[in-house]
Motif scaffolding. Structure first.
Motif, PDB file in Angstrom:
ATOM      1  N   ALA A 104       0.723  -1.388   0.182  1.00  0.00           N
ATOM      2  CA  ALA A 104      -0.014  -0.086   0.095  1.00  0.00           C
ATOM      3  C   ALA A 104       0.854   1.310  -0.004  1.00  0.00           C
ATOM      4  O   ALA A 104       0.507   2.314  -0.601  1.00  0.00           O
ATOM      5  N   ARG A 105       1.968   1.148   0.618  1.00  0.00           N
ATOM      6  CA  ARG A 105       3.049   2.210   0.843  1.00  0.00           C
ATOM      7  C   ARG A 105       3.542   2.604  -0.672  1.00  0.00           C
ATOM      8  O   ARG A 105       3.731   3.985  -0.941  1.00  0.00           O
ATOM      9  N   VAL A 106       3.848   1.450  -1.439  1.00  0.00           N
ATOM     10  CA  VAL A 106       4.462   1.779  -2.557  1.00  0.00           C
ATOM     11  C   VAL A 106       3.511   2.206  -3.605  1.00  0.00           C
ATOM     12  O   VAL A 106       4.036   3.168  -4.622  1.00  0.00           O
ATOM     13  N   LEU A 107       1.989   1.822  -3.432  1.00  0.00           N
ATOM     14  CA  LEU A 107       1.474   2.388  -4.484  1.00  0.00           C
ATOM     15  C   LEU A 107       0.942   3.756  -4.078  1.00  0.00           C
ATOM     16  O   LEU A 107       0.184   4.221  -5.084  1.00  0.00           O
ATOM     17  N   GLU A 108       0.824   4.066  -2.933  1.00  0.00           N
ATOM     18  CA  GLU A 108       0.246   5.424  -2.634  1.00  0.00           C
ATOM     19  C   GLU A 108       1.005   6.509  -3.349  1.00  0.00           C
ATOM     20  O   GLU A 108       0.154   7.473  -4.082  1.00  0.00           O
ATOM     21  N   PRO A 109       2.160   6.686  -3.759  1.00  0.00           N
ATOM     22  CA  PRO A 109       2.769   7.952  -4.470  1.00  0.00           C
ATOM     23  C   PRO A 109       2.399   7.694  -5.927  1.00  0.00           C
ATOM     24  O   PRO A 109       2.345   8.801  -6.683  1.00  0.00           O
ATOM     25  N   LEU A 110       1.924   6.374  -6.463  1.00  0.00           N
ATOM     26  CA  LEU A 110       1.554   6.579  -7.703  1.00  0.00           C
ATOM     27  C   LEU A 110      -0.029   6.925  -7.982  1.00  0.00           C
ATOM     28  O   LEU A 110      -0.420   6.873  -8.929  1.00  0.00           O
ATOM     29  N   GLY A 111      -0.763   7.319  -6.821  1.00  0.00           N
ATOM     30  CA  GLY A 111      -2.165   7.586  -6.971  1.00  0.00           C
ATOM     31  C   GLY A 111      -3.102   6.534  -6.772  1.00  0.00           C
ATOM     32  O   GLY A 111      -4.166   6.377  -7.344  1.00  0.00           O
ATOM     33  N   LEU A 112      -2.531   5.392  -6.525  1.00  0.00           N
ATOM     34  CA  LEU A 112      -3.015   4.033  -6.512  1.00  0.00           C
ATOM     35  C   LEU A 112      -3.379   3.622  -5.213  1.00  0.00           C
ATOM     36  O   LEU A 112      -2.532   3.945  -4.054  1.00  0.00           O
ATOM     37  N   ARG A 113      -4.527   2.958  -4.993  1.00  0.00           N
ATOM     38  CA  ARG A 113      -4.823   2.361  -3.754  1.00  0.00           C
ATOM     39  C   ARG A 113      -5.386   0.859  -3.726  1.00  0.00           C
ATOM     40  O   ARG A 113      -6.049   0.647  -4.946  1.00  0.00           O
ATOM     41  N   LEU A 114      -5.119  -0.066  -2.671  1.00  0.00           N
ATOM     42  CA  LEU A 114      -5.721  -1.280  -2.872  1.00  0.00           C
ATOM     43  C   LEU A 114      -7.176  -1.242  -2.562  1.00  0.00           C
ATOM     44  O   LEU A 114      -7.672  -0.492  -1.793  1.00  0.00           O
ATOM     45  N   SER A 115      -7.964  -2.149  -3.415  1.00  0.00           N
ATOM     46  CA  SER A 115      -9.253  -2.150  -2.997  1.00  0.00           C
ATOM     47  C   SER A 115      -9.732  -2.744  -1.921  1.00  0.00           C
ATOM     48  O   SER A 115      -9.305  -4.266  -1.522  1.00  0.00           O
ATOM     49  N   ALA A 116     -10.342  -2.217  -0.970  1.00  0.00           N
ATOM     50  CA  ALA A 116     -10.800  -2.901   0.430  1.00  0.00           C
ATOM     51  C   ALA A 116     -11.551  -4.093   0.167  1.00  0.00           C
ATOM     52  O   ALA A 116     -11.728  -4.971   1.065  1.00  0.00           O
ATOM     53  N   ALA A 117     -12.457  -3.949  -0.999  1.00  0.00           N
ATOM     54  CA  ALA A 117     -13.386  -5.304  -1.228  1.00  0.00           C
ATOM     55  C   ALA A 117     -12.719  -6.301  -1.673  1.00  0.00           C
ATOM     56  O   ALA A 117     -13.178  -7.585  -1.417  1.00  0.00           O
ATOM     57  N   LYS A 118     -11.680  -6.022  -2.344  1.00  0.00           N
ATOM     58  CA  LYS A 118     -11.066  -7.414  -3.119  1.00  0.00           C
ATOM     59  C   LYS A 118      -9.683  -7.742  -2.695  1.00  0.00           C
ATOM     60  O   LYS A 118      -9.351  -8.587  -3.021  1.00  0.00           O
ATOM     61  N   THR A 119      -9.331  -6.730  -1.742  1.00  0.00           N
ATOM     62  CA  THR A 119      -7.907  -7.333  -1.227  1.00  0.00           C
ATOM     63  C   THR A 119      -8.223  -8.202  -0.054  1.00  0.00           C
ATOM     64  O   THR A 119      -8.707  -7.489   1.003  1.00  0.00           O
ATOM     65  N   ARG A 120      -7.636  -9.320   0.167  1.00  0.00           N
ATOM     66  CA  ARG A 120      -8.093 -10.239   1.461  1.00  0.00           C
ATOM     67  C   ARG A 120      -6.843 -10.984   1.750  1.00  0.00           C
ATOM     68  O   ARG A 120      -6.115 -11.436   0.674  1.00  0.00           O
ATOM     69  N   ILE A 121      -6.562 -11.394   2.841  1.00  0.00           N
ATOM     70  CA  ILE A 121      -5.604 -12.489   3.410  1.00  0.00           C
ATOM     71  C   ILE A 121      -6.273 -13.643   3.580  1.00  0.00           C
ATOM     72  O   ILE A 121      -7.029 -13.672   4.426  1.00  0.00           O
ATOM     73  N   LEU A 122      -5.884 -14.509   2.828  1.00  0.00           N
ATOM     74  CA  LEU A 122      -6.363 -15.943   3.000  1.00  0.00           C
ATOM     75  C   LEU A 122      -5.365 -16.934   3.022  1.00  0.00           C
ATOM     76  O   LEU A 122      -4.309 -16.943   2.383  1.00  0.00           O
ATOM     77  N   HIS A 123      -5.586 -17.896   3.840  1.00  0.00           N
ATOM     78  CA  HIS A 123      -4.607 -19.153   3.912  1.00  0.00           C
ATOM     79  C   HIS A 123      -5.167 -20.075   2.512  1.00  0.00           C
ATOM     80  O   HIS A 123      -6.282 -20.201   2.190  1.00  0.00           O
ATOM     81  N   LEU A 124      -4.006 -20.670   1.947  1.00  0.00           N
ATOM     82  CA  LEU A 124      -4.538 -21.478   0.764  1.00  0.00           C
ATOM     83  C   LEU A 124      -5.325 -22.661   0.841  1.00  0.00           C
ATOM     84  O   LEU A 124      -5.592 -22.753  -0.020  1.00  0.00           O
ATOM     85  N   SER A 125      -5.525 -23.046   2.122  1.00  0.00           N
ATOM     86  CA  SER A 125      -6.322 -24.011   2.410  1.00  0.00           C
ATOM     87  C   SER A 125      -7.853 -23.689   2.079  1.00  0.00           C
ATOM     88  O   SER A 125      -8.691 -24.375   2.098  1.00  0.00           O
ATOM     89  N   ASP A 126      -7.954 -22.221   2.299  1.00  0.00           N
ATOM     90  CA  ASP A 126      -9.290 -21.537   2.078  1.00  0.00           C
ATOM     91  C   ASP A 126      -9.534 -21.333   0.678  1.00  0.00           C
ATOM     92  O   ASP A 126     -10.739 -21.256   0.434  1.00  0.00           O
ATOM     93  N   GLY A 127      -8.477 -21.253  -0.198  1.00  0.00           N
ATOM     94  CA  GLY A 127      -8.601 -20.836  -1.550  1.00  0.00           C
ATOM     95  C   GLY A 127      -8.771 -19.343  -1.943  1.00  0.00           C
ATOM     96  O   GLY A 127      -9.309 -18.798  -0.955  1.00  0.00           O
ATOM     97  N   PHE A 128      -8.574 -19.033  -3.009  1.00  0.00           N
ATOM     98  CA  PHE A 128      -8.505 -17.668  -3.551  1.00  0.00           C
ATOM     99  C   PHE A 128      -8.920 -17.698  -5.115  1.00  0.00           C
ATOM    100  O   PHE A 128      -8.651 -18.529  -5.621  1.00  0.00           O
TER     101      PHE A 128
END
Length: 278
Positions: A104-128
């Motif tokens: 998120a810090r790297v993207l901020e100076p570019l005028g970009l931000r992570l989508s709160a709805a699409k950005t998730r932290i998941l275990h691989l056993s849960d799948g993505f």
């Protein structure tokens, strides 16, 4: 290059009705310029995230990763396609949280931000879900071995079913040959993209779903009974025949061979080998 980008931005869009409209801001969704701009902007992210694993003299990338794991530190890989990307982390959830904050810090100076709805932290056993595929770590049936499997996500299946329903509306008066041609185009294009997943059962289900939709459409259109359907689309032994009209036949996507992904280590051969003529 800048002149070409500017020309694309100012070119406008052509609607489905053939009307040309000016582009006020941004790029049209699905336009060919969007992936180019995404690759230019996110090249900074690529360099930053993968910087720790760049070979340095005699110390290669795999050696660095092995040393990090021996020290109970995290390792990761970035997989990106245009503006969609996933970071695969070998570590704890805390490691992953810190890495997300770093991205998120790297993207901020570019005028970009992570989508709160699409950005998730998941275990691989849960799948993505990624690019229409559902990637999940599962135990192989009948064994104690665990593998990473690639399935078809639910969203593209629902999207394809919606297109099939539109083409096979019971009130439709479209020529049957046209309907079957469009179904073949839509379904086979979709299936050829997903044929590298665990897709055989899904393809068979969609074949049955489509055949049933076409039959229902014909029953309503011609006021047939099920006896009429069986007389036209089954053999004397009761085997179902392909649905066809003149020279067009509804082709089964279940006949498309499934070619699962094969491990190619760190060397991925180029599909365009270099040939030199002397």
């Amino acid at each position: 290059m800048l002149a070409l980008v500017r020309a694309f931005l100012k070119a406008g869009i052509l609607t489905e009705l053939g009307i040309e409209r000016d582009t006020i801001t941004g790029t049209p969704q699905g336009g060919i310029l969007s992936p180019l701009l995404a690759n230019i902007a996110l090249s900074v992210l690529d360099e930053h995230v993968m910087a720790p694993w760049k070979p340095d003299g005699a110390m290669g990338s795999e050696y660095r990763r092995a040393r990090q794991r021996r020290q109970n530190a995290a390792t990761w890989r970035l997989v990106r396609y245009a503006d969609d990307f996933v970071v695969l982390v070998n570590g704890t959830r805390e490691h992953t949280e810190l890495l997300r904050q770093d991205v998120a810090r790297v993207l901020e100076p570019l005028g970009l931000r992570l989508s709160a709805a699409k950005t998730r932290i998941l275990h691989l056993s849960d799948g993505f879900d990624f690019l229409g595929f559902h990637i999940q770590w599962r135990r192989k049936k009948g064994s104690n071995k665990w593998h990473v499997y690639t399935f078809i996500a639910q969203r593209p299946i629902r999207s394809l079913k919606a297109k099939i329903r539109t083409l096979t509306s019971r009130l439709s008066q479209q020529d049957l040959g046209y309907v079957l041609t469009r179904l073949n185009q839509v379904m086979h294009g979709w299936a050829n993209y997903f044929r590298h997943a665990v897709a055989k059962n899904t393809f068979s289900m969609l074949d049955a779903f489509t055949g049933n939709r076409v039959i229902r459409m014909l029953i309503t259109r011609h006021r047939w009974t099920w006896s009429d359907v069986r007389r036209r689309f089954t053999t004397a032994t009761g085997r179902w025949l392909p649905i066809s009209a003149t020279d067009v036949e509804l082709r089964r996507i279940a006949a498309i061979p499934i070619t699962r992904y094969r491990w190619r280590a760190t060397r991925i051969p180029s599909p365009w080998p270099l040939t030199v003529n002397v």
